[in-house]
Design a protein around this motif. Sequence first.
Motif, short mmCIF file in Angstrom:
data_model
loop_
_atom_site.label_atom_id
_atom_site.label_comp_id
_atom_site.label_asym_id
_atom_site.label_seq_id
_atom_site.Cartn_x
_atom_site.Cartn_y
_atom_site.Cartn_z
N LEU A 1 -24.23 -6.06 34.30
CA LEU A 1 -23.01 -5.54 33.71
C LEU A 1 -22.09 -4.92 34.76
O LEU A 1 -20.87 -5.02 34.67
CB LEU A 1 -23.34 -4.52 32.62
N PHE A 2 -22.68 -4.27 35.77
CA PHE A 2 -21.87 -3.73 36.86
C PHE A 2 -21.14 -4.83 37.61
O PHE A 2 -20.01 -4.66 38.06
CB PHE A 2 -22.74 -2.94 37.85
N SER B 1 -17.75 1.67 32.28
CA SER B 1 -18.19 2.86 33.01
C SER B 1 -19.70 2.96 33.05
O SER B 1 -20.41 2.30 32.26
CB SER B 1 -17.60 4.12 32.37
N VAL B 2 -20.20 3.80 33.95
CA VAL B 2 -21.64 4.02 34.05
C VAL B 2 -22.19 4.56 32.73
O VAL B 2 -23.25 4.13 32.27
CB VAL B 2 -21.96 5.00 35.21
N THR B 3 -21.47 5.48 32.11
CA THR B 3 -21.92 6.05 30.84
C THR B 3 -22.00 4.98 29.75
O THR B 3 -22.97 4.91 28.98
CB THR B 3 -20.97 7.17 30.39
N GLU B 4 -20.97 4.13 29.67
CA GLU B 4 -20.97 3.06 28.67
C GLU B 4 -22.15 2.12 28.86
O GLU B 4 -22.84 1.75 27.91
CB GLU B 4 -19.66 2.26 28.75
N LYS C 1 -23.21 3.99 43.44
CA LYS C 1 -23.35 3.42 44.77
C LYS C 1 -23.62 1.92 44.69
O LYS C 1 -23.07 1.12 45.47
CB LYS C 1 -24.48 4.12 45.52
N SER C 2 -24.45 1.53 43.74
CA SER C 2 -24.77 0.12 43.55
C SER C 2 -23.52 -0.67 43.19
O SER C 2 -23.27 -1.75 43.73
CB SER C 2 -25.83 -0.03 42.46
N ARG C 3 -22.73 -0.15 42.28
CA ARG C 3 -21.49 -0.84 41.88
C ARG C 3 -20.52 -0.93 43.06
O ARG C 3 -19.90 -1.97 43.28
CB ARG C 3 -20.84 -0.10 40.72
N LYS C 4 -20.40 0.13 43.83
CA LYS C 4 -19.49 0.13 44.98
C LYS C 4 -19.90 -0.93 46.00
O LYS C 4 -19.06 -1.68 46.52
CB LYS C 4 -19.49 1.51 45.64
N GLN C 5 -21.21 -1.02 46.28
CA GLN C 5 -21.68 -2.02 47.24
C GLN C 5 -21.42 -3.44 46.74
O GLN C 5 -21.05 -4.32 47.51
CB GLN C 5 -23.17 -1.82 47.50
N ALA C 6 -21.62 -3.67 45.44
CA ALA C 6 -21.38 -4.99 44.87
C ALA C 6 -19.92 -5.40 45.01
O ALA C 6 -19.60 -6.54 45.37
CB ALA C 6 -21.79 -5.01 43.41
#
Length: 281
Positions: free
Chosen positions: A224-225, A231-234, A261-266
């Motif tokens: 999903l990321f 958002s992370v919460t969703e 951090k994982s989403r940013k790296q992706a």
Amino acid sequence: MIDQAGLRMDKGYQIACERIQGVNDNMAKSHYHEYFELYYLESGKRYHIADDTLYCLNSGEFILFPPYVMHHSYGDSGVSFKRLVLYFTKEMIAVPGVTDVLDQHAWVYKSDEKNETHALLRALLKEQEFNDNYSEEALYFILNQILILLLRNSTETAKPEKQSRITSIIHYLHENYTYPITLNELAEQFYLSPYYLCREFKKYTNSTIVQYINSLRVGHAQRLFMETDKSVTEISKIVGFSNVTHFNRVYRSVTGLSPSKSRKQAKERSAAMERHGIPGC
């Protein structure tokens, strides 16, 4: 056994190949990757669990796992094996239609042109070791030759093994992991004692039920990321966590990174690949 190809992918490479042989070398627990895995069994016999399905792989057969598919392999006691494993990201696939086919589910199949496919896998391994200024492009083109050859000449051959009660439980977890699941409720659902359920599940998957559910939830969250802007919460709620703090803690324990951090790296990887056209190694 150390997964050298996996370590190579962890360093940011978009493709990695490795040959390994062994006896009684069984995976510690079910796992998944953010990339494709093509596993070619050169000799021996291996069992593979992909999501909730058990397959038997014989010499000369391939199994392909799409990203985020839970899987692990094991063999009969004392039976030696040799395999070639190839990891690659979606961005390394030249033809979008190929991605659509490979991304549907785990495959087990035997190529009518297995000698040619095997030769290309060996050539890819050799090119990876050669590693000069042209290797990046060479790996890209050899990979796509392999994929097109497989899809053009292959037929699925291996059928799922007979479903057991534990595979039925795994299927149930894959269908219901977004909901609260307790050990006692699960045991009652399948008419088992909690002790027996824990013991047999651990024997079959090399993972506890809680670990397996958490890996399912985190794997879906990672997807999903990559594919949404939620958002992370969703996303934590979608995949079954009651609060974002617990989600953050579990996500970090499974991946080694925080969700943000994982989403940013992706996103950084995606942007870098778009700038370079052909994915970099």
